[in-house]
Enzyme design. Sequence first.
Site, PDB file in Angstrom:
ATOM      1  CB  THR A  21      -0.930  -0.008   1.223  1.00 28.42           C
ATOM      2  OG1 THR A  21      -1.862  -1.083   1.078  1.00 28.42           O
ATOM      3  CG2 THR A  21      -1.686   1.308   1.355  1.00 28.42           C
ATOM      4  CD  GLN A  46      -3.377  -7.987  -1.050  1.00 26.34           C
ATOM      5  OE1 GLN A  46      -3.288  -6.823  -0.671  1.00 26.34           O
ATOM      6  NE2 GLN A  46      -2.671  -8.975  -0.508  1.00 26.34           N
ATOM      7  CG  HIS A 106      -5.334  -8.605   1.866  1.00 23.48           C
ATOM      8  ND1 HIS A 106      -4.735  -9.369   2.853  1.00 23.48           N
ATOM      9  CD2 HIS A 106      -4.796  -7.354   1.988  1.00 23.48           C
ATOM     10  CE1 HIS A 106      -3.876  -8.621   3.530  1.00 23.48           C
ATOM     11  NE2 HIS A 106      -3.887  -7.395   3.019  1.00 23.48           N
ATOM     12  CG  ASN A 117      -1.379  -8.309   6.799  1.00 18.95           C
ATOM     13  OD1 ASN A 117      -0.784  -9.242   7.331  1.00 18.95           O
ATOM     14  ND2 ASN A 117      -0.871  -7.649   5.768  1.00 18.95           N
ATOM     15  CE1 TYR A 137      -6.395  -3.696   6.779  1.00 20.32           C
ATOM     16  CE2 TYR A 137      -4.866  -5.231   5.756  1.00 20.32           C
ATOM     17  CZ  TYR A 137      -5.133  -3.983   6.308  1.00 20.32           C
ATOM     18  OH  TYR A 137      -4.149  -3.034   6.395  1.00 20.32           O
ATOM     19  CG  ASN A 146      -4.390  -3.753  10.759  1.00 19.28           C
ATOM     20  OD1 ASN A 146      -4.153  -2.592  11.069  1.00 19.28           O
ATOM     21  ND2 ASN A 146      -4.180  -4.221   9.542  1.00 19.28           N
TER      22      ASN A 146
END
Length: 364
Positions: free
Chosen positions: A25, A97, A173, A176, A178, A233
């Site tokens: 990102t 992604q 994805h 992480n 999400y 996260n």
Amino acid sequence: MSTLFDPLLVGDIPLANRIVMAPLTRNRAPGQLPNALMTEYYRQRASAGLIITEASQVCPQGQGYLDTPGIHSAEQVAAWRHVTEAVHEAGGRVVIQLWHVGRISHVSLQPGGAAPVSSTSRAAKAKTFTREGFVPTSTPRALRTDEIPGVIDAYRVAARNALAAGFDGVELHGANGYLLEQFLRDSINDRDDAYGGSIANRTRLLREVAAAVTGEIGGGRTGLRLSPITPVNDADQDSDAQALFEHAVESLAPLRLAYLHLIEGQTGGPRDLREQGVAPFDYAALRRHFNGAWMVNNGYSRAMALDAVASGAADLVAFGKAFISNPDLVRRLREDAPLNALDAGRLYGGGAEGYTDYPALAVA
């Protein structure tokens, strides 16, 4: 014996080498639209066997950071086409992604200023990037069961859009902290419907998303990224990560995904988390449940990458920060040449500085 520089057919995608540019990102897509600067950035790095683009939201609700691109509108498809054409003209292969951030968002980034959505209504102790800089994430609301088919369909349409934009495939994805991982881990998922509770229920959304995407574009053009023990996260450890992720991967076997992209340890951090009280994860055991290409990631040096492929421990090695500062990373790895230093102050947002101005090696 295979080497890092040998070609490989990954699902339906032929690669010139085993070196992968990891998704990164960079927050340089104002209006959620890819642009000429991004096109040049990816073109410079087309010598990678495979480029995985920065995470791109599958719907407006899936956005969690300022100036990240999407793949849900006709304008975005047209803009991405410039990127894919540039990479292909330079001899590369590129997948996008597909991303839904879930609760890792802020109301200022959500349609109508609404609350982000997740598997839970508990806020993450995390930050995201907005026009005000890095700020705490907003409190989410839990998705209703009847809303979940719409989320799944957003991934399906995004995959269709990706091929229309000229991509060679997509990467889901699932890492992480999400949305997909918010459903996977029992440290986050506190639902009592068909998407919560048991491992079978918590892996249901991932299975259904993967089935929808492969039904649209085929398993041979679909990869998946997982991070079984990363704590980023505010993704606390699952009560039985080994069982959870082995079940998840085994349940996807009928879809014959092109590759599985594994983040070993903490994303962007230590590979061994025992000092943080996290038991080692058995990635070799996980691999026995998967029948596609095996991609490893996180802190790989040249020597580690060469050994991983030569020993058969991996089919592909993904590099992140090294690709940011070295557009010609493949050549540098092949020649064992020094790497450019990373300008960490220009990772997120901005223009060409720290993005497209890193020098390549001189032509011999």
